[in-house]
Design an enzyme around this catalytic site. Structure first.
Site, mmCIF file in Angstrom:
data_model
loop_
_atom_site.group_PDB
_atom_site.id
_atom_site.type_symbol
_atom_site.label_atom_id
_atom_site.label_comp_id
_atom_site.label_asym_id
_atom_site.label_seq_id
_atom_site.Cartn_x
_atom_site.Cartn_y
_atom_site.Cartn_z
ATOM 1 N N HIS A 64 -3.755 2.954 -5.375
ATOM 2 C CA HIS A 64 -3.788 1.494 -5.275
ATOM 3 C C HIS A 64 -3.586 0.802 -6.625
ATOM 4 O O HIS A 64 -3.577 -0.426 -6.695
ATOM 5 C CB HIS A 64 -5.132 1.045 -4.692
ATOM 6 N N ARG A 73 0.850 -1.180 0.000
ATOM 7 C CA ARG A 73 0.000 0.000 0.000
ATOM 8 C C ARG A 73 0.896 1.243 0.000
ATOM 9 O O ARG A 73 2.034 1.198 0.463
ATOM 10 C CB ARG A 73 -0.904 0.032 1.226
ATOM 11 N N TYR A 79 -9.945 -10.304 -6.941
ATOM 12 C CA TYR A 79 -9.005 -10.191 -8.053
ATOM 13 C C TYR A 79 -9.181 -11.331 -9.052
ATOM 14 O O TYR A 79 -8.865 -11.187 -10.225
ATOM 15 C CB TYR A 79 -7.563 -10.178 -7.542
ATOM 16 N N LYS A 130 -2.130 -3.242 8.032
ATOM 17 C CA LYS A 130 -3.224 -2.760 8.856
ATOM 18 C C LYS A 130 -3.324 -3.569 10.142
ATOM 19 O O LYS A 130 -3.003 -4.747 10.179
ATOM 20 C CB LYS A 130 -4.543 -2.870 8.074
ATOM 21 N N HIS A 182 -3.931 -9.493 3.310
ATOM 22 C CA HIS A 182 -5.359 -9.558 3.568
ATOM 23 C C HIS A 182 -5.634 -10.531 4.705
ATOM 24 O O HIS A 182 -5.074 -11.626 4.746
ATOM 25 C CB HIS A 182 -6.115 -10.023 2.321
ATOM 26 N N ARG A 193 -0.805 -1.733 -6.727
ATOM 27 C CA ARG A 193 -1.125 -2.861 -5.851
ATOM 28 C C ARG A 193 -2.125 -3.792 -6.547
ATOM 29 O O ARG A 193 -1.966 -5.018 -6.522
ATOM 30 C CB ARG A 193 -1.696 -2.330 -4.535
#
Length: 321
Positions: free
Chosen positions: A265, A162, A300, A190, A291, A268
């Protein structure tokens, strides 16, 4: 309509109490309160038109019918999108939950009415050829800035980081050994979850060039030194911001003549899509992207299916024309 021995509390009065609760006790933003007020006023009008005298008379079928009405629209209201209808249903569910907790009704008939799922927006990725053009355009800027910009974008595309993770890197987060095949970077994801991601040879060379030929010149411009040893520096020797990183991407796209709308993004998304196109397992891509759930990564796979359809339609002799 459901039967009841009592009509229960007046809908409009309960709506007023609920909005006061959200404003005073929950401290919701004024815009949110305004949206809820509009949604709940429409709900009250819908119930009144259906002959419902009070909240105690409302059944689950009434709430579900309101959702259908939102989506279909009428003479006075255009059809709502899934997102807008979902917001209205959330407001209605909150109203019923509030009335239940306050002892105004005995059953929460709205609890099982689910908000409509918004249409899934596929991540935007650009072709490999455009990625290469973008990277070369970043390097076309003379001086330390061009080396920095190339290193930044190579690292973003080469690791799927990110923007916030990339600009937050310290030099010590990199492990660039003599053997490029073992190069890696530690990314702070995150929720405080770090992950170690391999770094490809192109990104390794770009970062090494930047560290040797550009970063020392940027460090020299810092008045009080660079705290924490930030990897990517701005022209004044301070840590590069997310906004500056976005500007780098946008300007490189302009120089490369890329008309597609790019976001922070984009690289990414392209990283993930190109890995899956190349046969990578979705769970491996999940780990690389950081994730928490593979469900997030599976979006995706929809992109690659669309690409397969395009290739099939244009290449197979018996495809639909």
């Amino acid at each position: 309509m459901s039967s009841a021995t009592s009509a229960g509390p007046d809908v409009a009065r309960t709506v007023t109490g609920y909005l006061d609760h959200l404003t005073v006790e929950r401290g919701l933003a004024a815009n949110t309160i305004s949206s809820y007020r509009r949604d709940l006023r429409r709900y009250a009008e819908f119930l009144a038109a259906a002959g419902v005298r009070g909240l105690g008379e409302v059944g689950e079928s009434d709430v579900a019918a309101f959702l259908v009405a939102l989506r279909n629209g009428d003479d006075d209201h255009p059809p709502l999108s899934a997102t807008s209808a979902a917001r209205a249903v959330v407001a209605v569910r909150g109203l019923h939950r509030f009335a239940l907790l306050d002892g105004l009704i005995t059953d929460d008939v709205a609890a099982e009415v689910k908000p409509p799922a918004p249409a899934r927006r596929l991540p935007k990725a650009i072709p490999v050829e455009q990625v290469v053009a973008l990277l070369e355009a970043a390097a076309s800027v003379e001086g330390p800035r061009g080396l920095r910009d190339r290193a930044l974008l190579e690292l973003l595309y080469g690791t799927g980081a990110r923007i916030s993770e990339a600009v937050g890197l310290a030099v010590d987060d990199l492990s660039l050994s003599a053997d490029p095949s073992t190069a890696a970077v530690r990314l702070a994801g995150k929720g405080g979850k770090d992950r170690v991601v391999p770094v490809g040879s192109y990104a390794v060379r770009a970062v090494q060039d930047y560290l040797v030929r550009a970063r020392p010149a940027l460090v020299a411009k810092a008045r009080t030194g660079v705290r924490g040893g930030a990897l990517f520096l701005n022209a004044r020797g301070g840590p590069l911001s997310r906004q500056s990183a976005w500007t780098i991407l946008r300007e490189a796209a302009e120089r490369a003549g890329i008309d597609a709308e790019l976001s922070p993004h984009t690289l990414r998304h392209s990283f993930a899509t190109h890995l899956l196109d190349g046969g990578a397992d979705v769970r491996v891509v999940q780990e690389l992207l950081g994730h928490a759930s593979v469900t997030t990564t599976q979006v995706y796979t929809l992109v690659t299916v669309e690409r397969l359809r395009e290739v099939y339609a244009t290449s197979h002799p018996r495809a639909l024309r």
